[in-house]
Design a protein around this motif. Structure first.
Motif, PDB file in Angstrom:
ATOM      1  N   ARG A 114       0.749  -1.208   0.011  1.00 50.94           N
ATOM      2  CA  ARG A 114       0.112   0.031   0.116  1.00 50.94           C
ATOM      3  C   ARG A 114       0.879   1.335  -0.063  1.00 50.94           C
ATOM      4  NH1 ARG A 114      -5.119  -1.734  -1.438  1.00 50.94           N
ATOM      5  NH2 ARG A 114      -6.403  -0.305   0.128  1.00 50.94           N
ATOM      6  N   SER A 115       0.286   2.236  -0.439  1.00 48.12           N
ATOM      7  CA  SER A 115       1.254   3.619  -0.677  1.00 48.12           C
ATOM      8  C   SER A 115       0.157   4.549  -0.133  1.00 48.12           C
ATOM      9  CB  SER A 115       1.573   3.790  -1.922  1.00 48.12           C
ATOM     10  OG  SER A 115       2.670   2.929  -2.325  1.00 48.12           O
ATOM     11  N   ARG A 116       0.949   5.890   0.227  1.00 41.74           N
ATOM     12  CA  ARG A 116       0.130   7.245   0.710  1.00 41.74           C
ATOM     13  C   ARG A 116       1.136   8.139   0.394  1.00 41.74           C
ATOM     14  NH1 ARG A 116      -4.042   8.376   4.998  1.00 41.74           N
ATOM     15  NH2 ARG A 116      -3.795  10.607   5.435  1.00 41.74           N
ATOM     16  N   THR A 140       5.473   4.083   0.785  1.00 44.24           N
ATOM     17  CA  THR A 140       5.082   2.680   0.432  1.00 44.24           C
ATOM     18  C   THR A 140       5.494   1.642   1.546  1.00 44.24           C
ATOM     19  OG1 THR A 140       5.436   3.273  -1.799  1.00 44.24           O
ATOM     20  CG2 THR A 140       5.120   0.862  -1.518  1.00 44.24           C
ATOM     21  N   HIS A 178      -4.738  -5.158   4.139  1.00 46.53           N
ATOM     22  CA  HIS A 178      -4.799  -3.835   3.485  1.00 46.53           C
ATOM     23  C   HIS A 178      -5.477  -2.972   4.416  1.00 46.53           C
ATOM     24  CE1 HIS A 178      -4.617  -5.537  -1.036  1.00 46.53           C
ATOM     25  NE2 HIS A 178      -3.383  -5.266  -0.508  1.00 46.53           N
ATOM     26  N   ALA A 179      -6.391  -3.443   5.029  1.00 44.26           N
ATOM     27  CA  ALA A 179      -7.317  -2.250   5.975  1.00 44.26           C
ATOM     28  C   ALA A 179      -6.178  -2.015   7.093  1.00 44.26           C
ATOM     29  CB  ALA A 179      -8.381  -3.089   6.823  1.00 44.26           C
ATOM     30  N   ASP A 215      -3.523   0.176   5.545  1.00 41.06           N
ATOM     31  CA  ASP A 215      -4.033   1.521   5.205  1.00 41.06           C
ATOM     32  C   ASP A 215      -4.267   2.357   6.726  1.00 41.06           C
ATOM     33  OD1 ASP A 215      -4.365   1.498   2.663  1.00 41.06           O
ATOM     34  OD2 ASP A 215      -6.225   0.989   2.576  1.00 41.06           O
ATOM     35  N   ARG A 216      -4.611   1.819   7.548  1.00 39.30           N
ATOM     36  CA  ARG A 216      -4.575   2.736   8.928  1.00 39.30           C
ATOM     37  C   ARG A 216      -3.460   2.963   9.486  1.00 39.30           C
ATOM     38  NH1 ARG A 216      -6.124   6.211  11.870  1.00 39.30           N
ATOM     39  NH2 ARG A 216      -6.380   5.602  14.171  1.00 39.30           N
ATOM     40  N   LEU A 223      -0.784   3.702   7.632  1.00 39.21           N
ATOM     41  CA  LEU A 223      -0.121   4.804   7.084  1.00 39.21           C
ATOM     42  C   LEU A 223      -1.029   6.242   7.448  1.00 39.21           C
ATOM     43  CD1 LEU A 223       0.274   3.210   3.437  1.00 39.21           C
ATOM     44  CD2 LEU A 223       2.174   4.023   4.949  1.00 39.21           C
ATOM     45  N   GLU A 224      -2.283   5.749   7.809  1.00 38.00           N
ATOM     46  CA  GLU A 224      -3.257   7.001   8.412  1.00 38.00           C
ATOM     47  C   GLU A 224      -2.496   7.516   9.531  1.00 38.00           C
ATOM     48  OE1 GLU A 224      -7.378   6.032   8.733  1.00 38.00           O
ATOM     49  OE2 GLU A 224      -7.304   5.340   6.532  1.00 38.00           O
TER      50      GLU A 224
END
Length: 136
Positions: free
Chosen positions: A6-8, A96, A114-115, A118-119, A121-122
């Motif tokens: 995942r990336s942000r 990433t 993935h969840a 994402d969390r 990275l948040e």
């Protein structure tokens, strides 16, 4: 083997983002909330997983010249990951994170990973934002 990535994008200089990532005393502030790292003799850490109640011996190494962190299990070699920070111009960064589970039978479901990524990275973005505000 199962792999996840995942990336942000974050509105901060890559050095500021990496400073947060590489601060071993602040790992718990951005790791998945069910994981808790206890720093021993770096790069050695022990990771406690709430879901299983197990402690796992791990390594967490930083490569400042590459703005990269790498980690994995020490004993059984069943898990590894890395996080890369890259500058994308205008004072922003892309972060990433990549995970590899080498034992298919113990790999979590893709949606759950993935969840969690994402969390994380948040949470990292929020830590970077707060640290930037304190510095400014």
């Amino acid at each position: 083997m199962s792999e996840y990535e995942r990336s942000r994008t974050m509105p901060a200089l890559p050095e500021l983002v990496f400073d947060q990532v590489s601060d071993l005393d602040r790992l718990d502030r951005w790791l998945p909330q069910d994981l808790h790292a206890q720093v021993e003799d770096p790069p050695a850490v022990t990771v406690h997983e709430d879901r299983t109640g197990h402690d796992v011996r791990a390594l967490f190494e930083v490569r400042p010249e590459q703005l990269r962190a790498e980690w994995g299990t020490r004993d059984q070699g069943s898990y590894a990951g890395w996080l890369q920070v890259a500058g994308i111009g205008s004072g922003a960064s892309e972060v990433t994170v990549h995970l590899s589970f080498f034992d298919e039978d113990h790999a979590p479901p893709r949606e759950a990973v993935h969840a969690s990524l994402d969390r994380s990275l948040e949470r990292l973005a929020e830590e970077v934002r707060m640290r930037g505000e304190q510095a400014g």
